[in-house]
Design a protein around this motif. Structure first.
Motif, PDB file in Angstrom:
ATOM      1  N   UNK A 135       0.964  -1.198   0.042  1.00  0.00           N
ATOM      2  CA  UNK A 135       0.126   0.032   0.048  1.00  0.00           C
ATOM      3  C   UNK A 135       0.900   1.192   0.061  1.00  0.00           C
ATOM      4  N   UNK A 136       0.258   2.236  -0.236  1.00  0.00           N
ATOM      5  CA  UNK A 136       1.153   3.578  -0.294  1.00  0.00           C
ATOM      6  C   UNK A 136       1.794   3.845   1.272  1.00  0.00           C
ATOM      7  N   UNK A 137       3.057   4.737   1.360  1.00  0.00           N
ATOM      8  CA  UNK A 137       3.943   4.438   2.590  1.00  0.00           C
ATOM      9  C   UNK A 137       2.723   5.212   3.589  1.00  0.00           C
ATOM     10  N   UNK A 138       2.184   6.055   3.259  1.00  0.00           N
ATOM     11  CA  UNK A 138       1.185   6.667   4.479  1.00  0.00           C
ATOM     12  C   UNK A 138       0.189   5.468   5.029  1.00  0.00           C
ATOM     13  N   UNK A 139      -0.321   4.752   4.122  1.00  0.00           N
ATOM     14  CA  UNK A 139      -1.440   3.657   4.537  1.00  0.00           C
ATOM     15  C   UNK A 139      -0.475   2.719   5.256  1.00  0.00           C
ATOM     16  N   UNK A 140       0.502   2.250   4.939  1.00  0.00           N
ATOM     17  CA  UNK A 140       1.314   1.171   5.474  1.00  0.00           C
ATOM     18  C   UNK A 140       1.694   1.693   7.012  1.00  0.00           C
ATOM     19  N   UNK A 141       2.154   2.922   6.995  1.00  0.00           N
ATOM     20  CA  UNK A 141       2.576   3.423   8.427  1.00  0.00           C
ATOM     21  C   UNK A 141       1.172   3.307   9.286  1.00  0.00           C
ATOM     22  N   UNK A 142       0.234   3.802   9.086  1.00  0.00           N
ATOM     23  CA  UNK A 142      -1.135   3.830   9.560  1.00  0.00           C
ATOM     24  C   UNK A 142      -1.483   2.740   9.789  1.00  0.00           C
ATOM     25  N   UNK A 143      -1.395   1.498   9.141  1.00  0.00           N
ATOM     26  CA  UNK A 143      -1.797   0.029   9.362  1.00  0.00           C
ATOM     27  C   UNK A 143      -0.999  -0.361  10.514  1.00  0.00           C
ATOM     28  N   UNK A 144       0.425  -0.217  10.543  1.00  0.00           N
ATOM     29  CA  UNK A 144       1.218  -0.800  11.562  1.00  0.00           C
ATOM     30  C   UNK A 144       1.346   0.031  12.861  1.00  0.00           C
ATOM     31  N   UNK A 145       0.747   1.301  12.779  1.00  0.00           N
ATOM     32  CA  UNK A 145       0.854   1.999  13.947  1.00  0.00           C
ATOM     33  C   UNK A 145      -0.286   1.697  14.869  1.00  0.00           C
ATOM     34  N   UNK A 146      -1.148   1.090  14.314  1.00  0.00           N
ATOM     35  CA  UNK A 146      -2.411   0.491  15.220  1.00  0.00           C
ATOM     36  C   UNK A 146      -1.872  -0.555  16.213  1.00  0.00           C
ATOM     37  N   UNK A 147      -2.351  -0.331  17.451  1.00  0.00           N
ATOM     38  CA  UNK A 147      -1.861  -0.999  18.594  1.00  0.00           C
ATOM     39  C   UNK A 147      -2.088  -2.708  18.420  1.00  0.00           C
ATOM     40  N   UNK A 148      -1.182  -3.508  18.912  1.00  0.00           N
ATOM     41  CA  UNK A 148      -1.145  -5.174  18.394  1.00  0.00           C
ATOM     42  C   UNK A 148      -1.886  -5.508  19.569  1.00  0.00           C
ATOM     43  N   UNK A 149      -2.093  -4.687  20.771  1.00  0.00           N
ATOM     44  CA  UNK A 149      -2.714  -5.416  21.834  1.00  0.00           C
ATOM     45  C   UNK A 149      -4.183  -5.707  21.900  1.00  0.00           C
ATOM     46  N   UNK A 150      -4.784  -4.824  21.063  1.00  0.00           N
ATOM     47  CA  UNK A 150      -6.206  -5.208  21.007  1.00  0.00           C
ATOM     48  C   UNK A 150      -6.796  -5.267  19.566  1.00  0.00           C
ATOM     49  N   UNK A 151      -7.267  -6.330  19.107  1.00  0.00           N
ATOM     50  CA  UNK A 151      -7.943  -6.278  17.816  1.00  0.00           C
ATOM     51  C   UNK A 151      -9.256  -6.488  17.819  1.00  0.00           C
ATOM     52  N   UNK A 152     -10.123  -6.192  16.943  1.00  0.00           N
ATOM     53  CA  UNK A 152      -9.745  -5.331  15.818  1.00  0.00           C
ATOM     54  C   UNK A 152      -9.372  -3.950  16.319  1.00  0.00           C
ATOM     55  N   UNK A 153      -8.548  -3.269  15.568  1.00  0.00           N
ATOM     56  CA  UNK A 153      -8.185  -1.917  15.638  1.00  0.00           C
ATOM     57  C   UNK A 153      -8.615  -1.236  14.444  1.00  0.00           C
ATOM     58  N   UNK A 154      -8.675   0.049  14.230  1.00  0.00           N
ATOM     59  CA  UNK A 154      -9.045   0.762  13.032  1.00  0.00           C
ATOM     60  C   UNK A 154      -8.168   1.980  12.966  1.00  0.00           C
ATOM     61  N   UNK A 155      -7.842   2.191  11.450  1.00  0.00           N
ATOM     62  CA  UNK A 155      -7.264   3.378  11.244  1.00  0.00           C
ATOM     63  C   UNK A 155      -7.732   3.941   9.700  1.00  0.00           C
ATOM     64  N   UNK A 156      -7.212   5.029   9.488  1.00  0.00           N
ATOM     65  CA  UNK A 156      -7.669   5.566   7.969  1.00  0.00           C
ATOM     66  C   UNK A 156      -6.770   6.400   7.370  1.00  0.00           C
ATOM     67  N   UNK A 157      -6.745   6.729   6.243  1.00  0.00           N
ATOM     68  CA  UNK A 157      -5.906   7.673   5.626  1.00  0.00           C
ATOM     69  C   UNK A 157      -6.391   8.354   4.353  1.00  0.00           C
ATOM     70  N   UNK A 158      -6.540   9.813   4.258  1.00  0.00           N
ATOM     71  CA  UNK A 158      -6.801  10.396   3.156  1.00  0.00           C
ATOM     72  C   UNK A 158      -5.929  10.013   1.875  1.00  0.00           C
ATOM     73  N   UNK A 159      -6.543   9.806   0.938  1.00  0.00           N
ATOM     74  CA  UNK A 159      -5.855   9.696  -0.554  1.00  0.00           C
ATOM     75  C   UNK A 159      -5.950  10.956  -1.149  1.00  0.00           C
ATOM     76  N   UNK A 160      -5.005  11.888  -1.342  1.00  0.00           N
ATOM     77  CA  UNK A 160      -5.125  13.184  -1.996  1.00  0.00           C
ATOM     78  C   UNK A 160      -5.889  12.892  -3.681  1.00  0.00           C
ATOM     79  N   UNK A 161      -6.967  13.517  -3.504  1.00  0.00           N
ATOM     80  CA  UNK A 161      -7.662  13.456  -5.029  1.00  0.00           C
ATOM     81  C   UNK A 161      -8.486  12.168  -5.096  1.00  0.00           C
ATOM     82  N   UNK A 162      -8.386  11.378  -4.237  1.00  0.00           N
ATOM     83  CA  UNK A 162      -8.819   9.921  -4.633  1.00  0.00           C
ATOM     84  C   UNK A 162      -9.775   9.691  -3.351  1.00  0.00           C
TER      85      UNK A 162
END
Length: 634
Positions: free
Chosen positions: A543-570
């Protein structure tokens, strides 16, 4: 061992060629500019870096960037002060390393220098070093042999410093294991996309908003100036047909080079190695020799056992498994004692003990491929092409200055230069827009810039002769010109509306996605259509770098966890992390060694930066900002 060293010798030759490309040949612009009018852009420890050196480095870096880019590079990139300063900093770093190498007597032997030069492709014909080509290339680039060799010797010397820095980096195994473990972590995610298309119908735009968007982005609705041009090309290729080559010249070339035209004699051999270091003690050498003599006696008693004994007793892991088979090789591929012995044997013969730096060898030749030398008539097309190419390169070097003078001294027409050199004046069918990087198939921002200069458009003069690379210079003149114009609002209204609607729809999609993320984080369960599971690994971005960073920034202690990123223009991408899988590494995991090497390279780069900082204190660096600024403007 021996097979590995043979292969590594070839790798070493490749490395020498690669590092040698850090030197730059003077381009054809050396015939069109004044080398004497230099000045200094910097001094390093009192050693000057001239304006000419800086300009040359700029051209070389521009050429490298264009060659490696899949799309045209905006010429404005090369005028950016940051780019120009980066090139100068690189020159300063090279000079710092050279001064350090010189002060610490890091020398390069004549043999090393000869090997490097022999392996530079520009000096080779059909893969073999050609002294005639070497001399011709240096002459065509305006360089003398001594100057070139000293420059290359200096660069090879500071490469020793770089190698030492790289080899000195030690990385703790525990740190490598932590990095590798993190890179191997896997996460299973589901995604929901909030697409702008779903919000287009709900977007409303007013007349005032359209007008405001047009005014804010007015420059993007302008039509750039454009021209059509006539041009004439002088190149080594264009002069080939004008070169006359006599039979005597071709026959002389054949006699000089016939040994390199065919295939050299090759031997297919097997060997058994009893390893002992070149500096081993007398006792160790005697023990190794006794073992080798025992093996040789067994082979003499039963020659058919050679492959069997090589598999069981040879210390060369590269060939032992294949019964000692080294395949075919020509002279120059093996160490000299081994080579001399192998080329003295006939098919089926077994050598006595052969001592090399690696130990004692027993050699058997299995097959001989005789050298093949083509007849003069067979080789004639290839020889004639090579001789014509060299002659054309010489003529091009001799003609470049005269061509440049003609287009400059007779600025109202390209015909005199074309007639003088038997060339054709061509014209472009399509318009060339200002800011383009290509003209008539030549990737040259400098040429495009020249045809848009006041001298070319207002005065209707020829451009200067522009070096476009590959022994080619081009002069042009404008035949038609349309100035830049601003398209008014009414002309582009529909285009403005489409772009503004798309922009607002993307913003709406991003807002909707962010609102759903906020609801999920509060514990709500909005009705969302999650996509199929995606397995992601931190070290393998999918995935794009900002999406990869957001996904792996979610805490692994409690799943499911949620995150999201804006995709410029998309729009927006919303992720649900359902599972986290961490990898436990053992101390013997082979991947640790690979990552350790990569990590060491990163550490080496940091060490080098620190080392260069220290050298700047040892050899004071002074930048002539005035000269640099003048150069960038001119």
């Amino acid at each position: 061992m021996f097979e590995a060293v043979r292969n590594n010798k070839r790798v070493a030759q490749v490395i020498l060629v690669l590092i040698s490309v850090t030197f730059g040949f003077f381009g054809i612009e050396s015939y069109l500019s004044d080398r004497g009018a230099a000045g200094e852009v910097a001094t390093v420890g009192g050693s000057p870096i001239s304006t000419y050196e800086f300009e040359q480095a700029l051209r070389e870096q521009q050429d490298r960037i264009r060659a490696s880019s899949e799309t045209p590079v905006d010429s404005a990139t090369f005028e950016d002060p940051l780019f120009r300063r980066a090139v100068l900093d690189n020159l300063v770093n090279q000079r710092l390393l050279s001064l350090f190498a010189s002060e610490h007597r890091m020398s390069v032997s004549d043999a090393q220098l000869r090997e490097t030069i022999a392996n530079i492709p520009a000096f080779q014909d059909d893969g073999q070093f050609s002294n005639a080509r070497y001399q011709a290339v240096l002459r065509s680039q305006g360089m003398n042999e001594l100057g070139f060799q000293e420059r290359l010797r200096g660069e090879l010397a500071y490469q020793q410093v770089l190698s030492a820095m790289g080899e000195a980096s030690l990385v703790p195994r525990s740190a490598v294991m932590r990095v590798l473990s993190a890179q191997l972590e896997e996460r299973t995610v589901h995604m929901v996309r909030f697409e702008p298309a779903a919000y287009l119908s709900s977007v409303e735009v007013s007349a005032d908003a359209l007008k405001a968007h047009y005014e804010a982005n007015k420059a993007s609705y302008a039509v750039p100036a454009r021209v059509k041009v006539a041009y004439v090309v002088l190149s080594a290729d264009s002069l080939k047909d004008q070169v006359t080559v006599s039979d005597d010249e071709l026959r002389a070339e054949y006699e000089q080079t016939k040994a390199t035209l065919g295939s050299p004699e090759e031997r297919k051999a097997r060997h058994i190695l009893v390893q002992v270091a070149a500096d081993a003690s007398e006792a160790d050498v005697a023990a190794a020799k006794q073992k080798a003599e025992g093996l040789l006696a067994q082979i003499k008693a039963d020659p058919s056992r050679f492959a069997e004994l090589a598999k069981s007793a040879s210390d060369d892991p590269g060939s032992a498994a294949n019964g000692g088979d080294l395949g075919f090789f020509a002279r120059g591929a093996m160490l000299k004692p081994f080579e001399d012995a192998a080329f003295a044997l006939q098919v089926g013969e077994v050598s006595g003990l052969v001592r090399s730096d690696f130990g004692f060898h027993i050699i058997r030749v299995d097959e001989i491929r005789k050298a093949t030398i083509p007849t003069f008539e067979e080789a004639r097309p290839r020889i004639e092409a090579a001789v014509r190419e060299r002659a054309a390169s010489r003529r091009f070097a001799e003609s470049a200055e005269q061509f440049a003078n003609l287009v400059y001294e007779q600025p109202d027409s390209l015909e005199p230069a074309a007639n003088q050199f038997g060339l054709k004046v061509r014209t472009t069918d399509d318009w060339v827009e200002q800011g383009a990087t290509t003209l008539a198939g030549f990737e040259s921002p400098a040429l495009v810039e020249a045809v848009f200069s006041p001298a070319a458009i207002t005065d209707k003069h020829n451009t200067d002769a522009i070096d476009v690379g590959n022994n080619t210079i081009v002069a042009a003149r404008v035949t038609a010109h349309e100035p830049a114009r601003q398209r008014d609002f009414d002309e582009v209204k529909s285009e403005v509306e489409s772009q503004l609607r798309q922009k607002l729809a993307a913003e709406a999609a991003a807002q909707a996605g962010a609102a759903q993320l906020a609801a999920l984080e509060k514990g709500d369960k909005p009705a969302l259509k999650w996509g199929e599971p995606i397995k992601l690994q931190r070290g393998l971005p999918m995935l794009p770098p900002n999406a990869m960073a957001a996904v792996f920034a979610v805490s692994s202690e409690k799943v499911p966890g949620y995150t999201g990123v804006a995709v410029p223009g998309a729009g927006y991408a919303l992720f649900r992390v359902d599972a986290v899988k961490k990898t436990e590494l053992s101390e013997t995991d082979p991947r640790i060694a690979t990552v350790s090497g990569q990590y060491a390279q990163l550490m080496g780069a940091q060490d080098l930066r620190a080392f260069l900082t220290t050298l700047r204190e040892q050899y004071p660096v002074k930048i002539n900002a005035a000269a640099l600024a003048t150069d960038s403007n001119g």
